[in-house]
Design a protein around this motif. Sequence first.
Motif, PDB file in Angstrom:
ATOM      1  N   VAL C  26       0.836  -1.204   0.000  1.00  0.00           N
ATOM      2  CA  VAL C  26       0.000   0.000   0.000  1.00  0.00           C
ATOM      3  C   VAL C  26       0.871   1.255   0.000  1.00  0.00           C
ATOM      4  CG1 VAL C  26      -1.546   1.312   1.528  1.00  0.00           C
ATOM      5  CG2 VAL C  26      -2.044  -1.090   0.984  1.00  0.00           C
ATOM      6  N   LEU C  27       1.901   1.263   0.870  1.00  0.00           N
ATOM      7  CA  LEU C  27       2.773   2.437   0.962  1.00  0.00           C
ATOM      8  C   LEU C  27       3.602   2.608  -0.303  1.00  0.00           C
ATOM      9  CD1 LEU C  27       3.942   1.984   4.669  1.00  0.00           C
ATOM     10  CD2 LEU C  27       2.440   3.795   3.795  1.00  0.00           C
ATOM     11  N   ALA C  28       4.058   1.500  -0.891  1.00  0.00           N
ATOM     12  CA  ALA C  28       4.871   1.587  -2.110  1.00  0.00           C
ATOM     13  C   ALA C  28       4.056   2.216  -3.240  1.00  0.00           C
ATOM     14  CB  ALA C  28       5.377   0.203  -2.515  1.00  0.00           C
ATOM     15  N   ASP C  29       2.803   1.790  -3.404  1.00  0.00           N
ATOM     16  CA  ASP C  29       1.998   2.307  -4.516  1.00  0.00           C
ATOM     17  C   ASP C  29       1.437   3.682  -4.228  1.00  0.00           C
ATOM     18  OD1 ASP C  29       2.490   0.256  -6.252  1.00  0.00           O
ATOM     19  OD2 ASP C  29       0.895  -0.990  -5.424  1.00  0.00           O
ATOM     20  N   ARG C  30       1.473   4.096  -2.962  1.00  0.00           N
ATOM     21  CA  ARG C  30       1.127   5.470  -2.595  1.00  0.00           C
ATOM     22  C   ARG C  30       2.327   6.388  -2.830  1.00  0.00           C
ATOM     23  NH1 ARG C  30       0.985   8.328   2.562  1.00  0.00           N
ATOM     24  NH2 ARG C  30      -0.559   9.933   2.173  1.00  0.00           N
ATOM     25  N   GLY C  31       3.500   5.793  -3.010  1.00  0.00           N
ATOM     26  CA  GLY C  31       4.710   6.581  -3.187  1.00  0.00           C
ATOM     27  C   GLY C  31       5.218   7.181  -1.884  1.00  0.00           C
ATOM     28  N   ASP C  32       4.894   6.547  -0.781  1.00  0.00           N
ATOM     29  CA  ASP C  32       5.231   7.062   0.549  1.00  0.00           C
ATOM     30  C   ASP C  32       6.616   6.549   0.962  1.00  0.00           C
ATOM     31  OD1 ASP C  32       5.399   7.677   3.246  1.00  0.00           O
ATOM     32  OD2 ASP C  32       3.289   7.221   3.647  1.00  0.00           O
ATOM     33  N   ALA C  33       7.641   7.273   0.524  1.00  0.00           N
ATOM     34  CA  ALA C  33       9.027   6.809   0.719  1.00  0.00           C
ATOM     35  C   ALA C  33       9.375   6.673   2.195  1.00  0.00           C
ATOM     36  CB  ALA C  33       9.999   7.778   0.031  1.00  0.00           C
ATOM     37  N   ASP C  34       8.993   7.661   3.008  1.00  0.00           N
ATOM     38  CA  ASP C  34       9.316   7.584   4.437  1.00  0.00           C
ATOM     39  C   ASP C  34       8.514   6.490   5.123  1.00  0.00           C
ATOM     40  OD1 ASP C  34      11.135   9.649   4.187  1.00  0.00           O
ATOM     41  OD2 ASP C  34       9.676  11.202   4.712  1.00  0.00           O
ATOM     42  N   GLY C  35       7.271   6.344   4.710  1.00  0.00           N
ATOM     43  CA  GLY C  35       6.433   5.294   5.290  1.00  0.00           C
ATOM     44  C   GLY C  35       6.985   3.910   5.001  1.00  0.00           C
ATOM     45  N   VAL C  36       7.442   3.711   3.769  1.00  0.00           N
ATOM     46  CA  VAL C  36       8.069   2.425   3.423  1.00  0.00           C
ATOM     47  C   VAL C  36       9.317   2.214   4.274  1.00  0.00           C
ATOM     48  CG1 VAL C  36       9.385   1.216   1.620  1.00  0.00           C
ATOM     49  CG2 VAL C  36       7.154   2.221   1.079  1.00  0.00           C
ATOM     50  N   ALA C  37      10.187   3.212   4.317  1.00  0.00           N
ATOM     51  CA  ALA C  37      11.449   3.060   5.051  1.00  0.00           C
ATOM     52  C   ALA C  37      11.208   2.736   6.514  1.00  0.00           C
ATOM     53  CB  ALA C  37      12.286   4.331   4.911  1.00  0.00           C
ATOM     54  N   ALA C  38      10.163   3.333   7.099  1.00  0.00           N
ATOM     55  CA  ALA C  38       9.896   3.145   8.527  1.00  0.00           C
ATOM     56  C   ALA C  38       9.456   1.729   8.867  1.00  0.00           C
ATOM     57  CB  ALA C  38       8.849   4.158   8.993  1.00  0.00           C
ATOM     58  N   LEU C  39       9.158   0.908   7.845  1.00  0.00           N
ATOM     59  CA  LEU C  39       8.846  -0.501   8.118  1.00  0.00           C
ATOM     60  C   LEU C  39      10.112  -1.263   8.509  1.00  0.00           C
ATOM     61  CD1 LEU C  39       6.438  -1.269   5.111  1.00  0.00           C
ATOM     62  CD2 LEU C  39       5.795  -0.589   7.428  1.00  0.00           C
ATOM     63  N   TRP C  40      11.270  -0.704   8.137  1.00  0.00           N
ATOM     64  CA  TRP C  40      12.553  -1.355   8.429  1.00  0.00           C
ATOM     65  C   TRP C  40      13.148  -0.823   9.733  1.00  0.00           C
ATOM     66  CZ3 TRP C  40      10.799  -1.856   3.553  1.00  0.00           C
ATOM     67  CH2 TRP C  40      11.232  -2.920   2.774  1.00  0.00           C
ATOM     68  N   GLU C  41      14.019  -1.590  10.332  1.00  0.00           N
ATOM     69  CA  GLU C  41      14.838  -1.068  11.424  1.00  0.00           C
ATOM     70  C   GLU C  41      15.747   0.025  10.867  1.00  0.00           C
ATOM     71  OE1 GLU C  41      16.882  -4.371  13.249  1.00  0.00           O
ATOM     72  OE2 GLU C  41      15.143  -4.803  14.516  1.00  0.00           O
ATOM     73  N   THR C  42      16.291   0.856  11.762  1.00  0.00           N
ATOM     74  CA  THR C  42      17.087   2.010  11.345  1.00  0.00           C
ATOM     75  C   THR C  42      18.204   1.614  10.372  1.00  0.00           C
ATOM     76  OG1 THR C  42      16.654   2.951  13.516  1.00  0.00           O
ATOM     77  CG2 THR C  42      18.387   3.995  12.206  1.00  0.00           C
ATOM     78  N   ASP C  43      18.832   0.478  10.651  1.00  0.00           N
ATOM     79  CA  ASP C  43      19.922   0.020   9.776  1.00  0.00           C
ATOM     80  C   ASP C  43      19.503  -1.208   8.963  1.00  0.00           C
ATOM     81  OD1 ASP C  43      19.670  -1.665  11.875  1.00  0.00           O
ATOM     82  OD2 ASP C  43      21.814  -1.813  12.320  1.00  0.00           O
ATOM     83  N   GLY C  44      18.197  -1.316   8.711  1.00  0.00           N
ATOM     84  CA  GLY C  44      17.677  -2.464   7.973  1.00  0.00           C
ATOM     85  C   GLY C  44      18.140  -2.484   6.527  1.00  0.00           C
ATOM     86  N   ILE C  45      18.009  -3.664   5.906  1.00  0.00           N
ATOM     87  CA  ILE C  45      18.484  -3.860   4.531  1.00  0.00           C
ATOM     88  C   ILE C  45      17.338  -4.319   3.642  1.00  0.00           C
ATOM     89  CG2 ILE C  45      19.976  -5.341   3.089  1.00  0.00           C
ATOM     90  CD1 ILE C  45      21.955  -5.376   5.436  1.00  0.00           C
ATOM     91  N   TYR C  46      17.285  -3.743   2.447  1.00  0.00           N
ATOM     92  CA  TYR C  46      16.345  -4.209   1.424  1.00  0.00           C
ATOM     93  C   TYR C  46      17.190  -4.557   0.203  1.00  0.00           C
ATOM     94  CZ  TYR C  46      12.248  -4.122  -1.735  1.00  0.00           C
ATOM     95  OH  TYR C  46      11.265  -4.444  -2.651  1.00  0.00           O
ATOM     96  N   ALA C  47      17.334  -5.857  -0.038  1.00  0.00           N
ATOM     97  CA  ALA C  47      18.168  -6.334  -1.145  1.00  0.00           C
ATOM     98  C   ALA C  47      17.249  -6.754  -2.281  1.00  0.00           C
ATOM     99  CB  ALA C  47      19.038  -7.502  -0.682  1.00  0.00           C
ATOM    100  N   VAL C  48      17.252  -5.991  -3.354  1.00  0.00           N
ATOM    101  CA  VAL C  48      16.355  -6.232  -4.485  1.00  0.00           C
ATOM    102  C   VAL C  48      17.172  -6.825  -5.621  1.00  0.00           C
ATOM    103  CG1 VAL C  48      14.520  -5.229  -5.877  1.00  0.00           C
ATOM    104  CG2 VAL C  48      15.250  -4.062  -3.786  1.00  0.00           C
ATOM    105  N   GLY C  49      16.880  -8.054  -5.982  1.00  0.00           N
ATOM    106  CA  GLY C  49      17.614  -8.730  -7.047  1.00  0.00           C
ATOM    107  C   GLY C  49      17.648  -7.892  -8.316  1.00  0.00           C
ATOM    108  N   GLY C  50      18.839  -7.598  -8.807  1.00  0.00           N
ATOM    109  CA  GLY C  50      18.983  -6.814 -10.025  1.00  0.00           C
ATOM    110  C   GLY C  50      19.146  -5.324  -9.755  1.00  0.00           C
ATOM    111  N   PHE C  51      18.913  -4.883  -8.488  1.00  0.00           N
ATOM    112  CA  PHE C  51      19.037  -3.455  -8.171  1.00  0.00           C
ATOM    113  C   PHE C  51      20.020  -3.188  -7.033  1.00  0.00           C
ATOM    114  CE2 PHE C  51      14.918  -3.771 -10.199  1.00  0.00           C
ATOM    115  CZ  PHE C  51      14.902  -2.678 -11.033  1.00  0.00           C
ATOM    116  N   GLY C  52      20.596  -4.247  -6.463  1.00  0.00           N
ATOM    117  CA  GLY C  52      21.543  -4.049  -5.374  1.00  0.00           C
ATOM    118  C   GLY C  52      20.881  -3.934  -4.022  1.00  0.00           C
ATOM    119  N   GLU C  53      21.614  -3.429  -3.066  1.00  0.00           N
ATOM    120  CA  GLU C  53      21.218  -3.498  -1.666  1.00  0.00           C
ATOM    121  C   GLU C  53      21.097  -2.094  -1.095  1.00  0.00           C
ATOM    122  OE1 GLU C  53      23.280  -6.843   0.342  1.00  0.00           O
ATOM    123  OE2 GLU C  53      23.639  -5.376   1.938  1.00  0.00           O
ATOM    124  N   ALA C  54      19.920  -1.779  -0.549  1.00  0.00           N
ATOM    125  CA  ALA C  54      19.726  -0.502   0.142  1.00  0.00           C
ATOM    126  C   ALA C  54      19.834  -0.760   1.634  1.00  0.00           C
ATOM    127  CB  ALA C  54      18.363   0.081  -0.200  1.00  0.00           C
TER     128      ALA C  54
END
Lengths: 152, 152, 152
Positions: C26-54
Amino acid sequence: MPDRDDRLTLLEDRDAIRDLIARYGVLADRGDADGVAALWETDGIYAVGGFGEARGHAEIAALISGPVHQALMADGCAHVMGPVTIDINGDVALARGHSLVVRHGAGGFEVFRASANSWQLRKGSEGWRVIRRDNAPLDGQQAARALFDPPV
Amino acid sequence: MPDRDDRLTLLEDRDAIRDLIARYGVLADRGDADGVAALWETDGIYAVGGFGEARGHAEIAALISGPVHQALMADGCAHVMGPVTIDINGDVALARGHSLVVRHGAGGFEVFRASANSWQLRKGSEGWRVIRRDNAPLDGQQAARALFDPPV
Amino acid sequence: MPDRDDRLTLLEDRDAIRDLIARYGVLADRGDADGVAALWETDGIYAVGGFGEARGHAEIAALISGPVHQALMADGCAHVMGPVTIDINGDVALARGHSLVVRHGAGGFEVFRASANSWQLRKGSEGWRVIRRDNAPLDGQQAARALFDPPV
């Protein structure tokens, strides 16, 4: 911290709302017009982007028994709901999530529609019912994305 | 009103059934033939529209280790389950919902199959297991829509 | 057998994890960048195959506010999550499930990406947060299927 009874009731409420939304997809693809309508309150609203607003059980049932949905069913269709995020506030709730309509045709299956949905719900004597569902295709329009705004 | 223990057990049952069905998709796309089969009772049935009926763990595992599923996995596939509506009656349950098979090919991803599913389940000493799953593609045939009939 | 409080807490944990993952879409398709990020821990990782690691909130938010996601949103997109199977071990959890990105274009909607996801989560003072999400397209590569391996 809420007491145990309140925690249990909250979990039951969330479970019931998830089940209701799953049931929508099953009833729609079964062609069960009265079953679909009964998910709404008597004067509930189903606003479908591009198709206008149905109000009350008779108008909502007519969306299922009407020519657009019946043509989809004759071709073969799957109304697949995504998971919902649910916010409950007393006896009202807001659920937000996606829905897909997959349609069968000469070339096989295709995604016919991918939508945002906002479900306003109320808990009454017969359990949770839909006050208003808004649906809009995620085709780039802001109106669809706005359905994913958080509860006010 | 049921007592607190019964309410808690009912929520646990519903949660376990949702998890089992989600696990099917994960195990199928992992190619875990024994893991998939173990979701069923020893003499459970998986009736796949267009592919006939597999009965028992060995036959169900063979659906995953067999050529049709292995070809799907080599291309790339996603067995995505929709949400289910669940009706529990004592130690048996009926769950109804959609499933999608998305397949990767030269032109990217496509919906290869969109199906109706009826899951009959039983709670035994090791938790919930599938007695029988019926799956049929929603390609306009009445047989698929009938899988969404309510429990009798 | 665990006592009633433990059983209730476990159900609440499972419900919260399901809700968090639904909220991602829901947050991704709303374009809510901060809302998406807040689902992760402060130093959390989102590794997207083909796009690298945030890593961390700023980099994860940049995935949403960045050109790839913004182009998807301008076309119209639906980040539809599948159901997850959840394994909880104390205050950490592993959730596994599918995700679909459906994209709108000149020819209508199409499945742009179908992925496997592994979500590592931790329960802290503010509830469940993502430690690390791995996502890889199910295009036949073993790396994607390996995300569906059971917890070790």
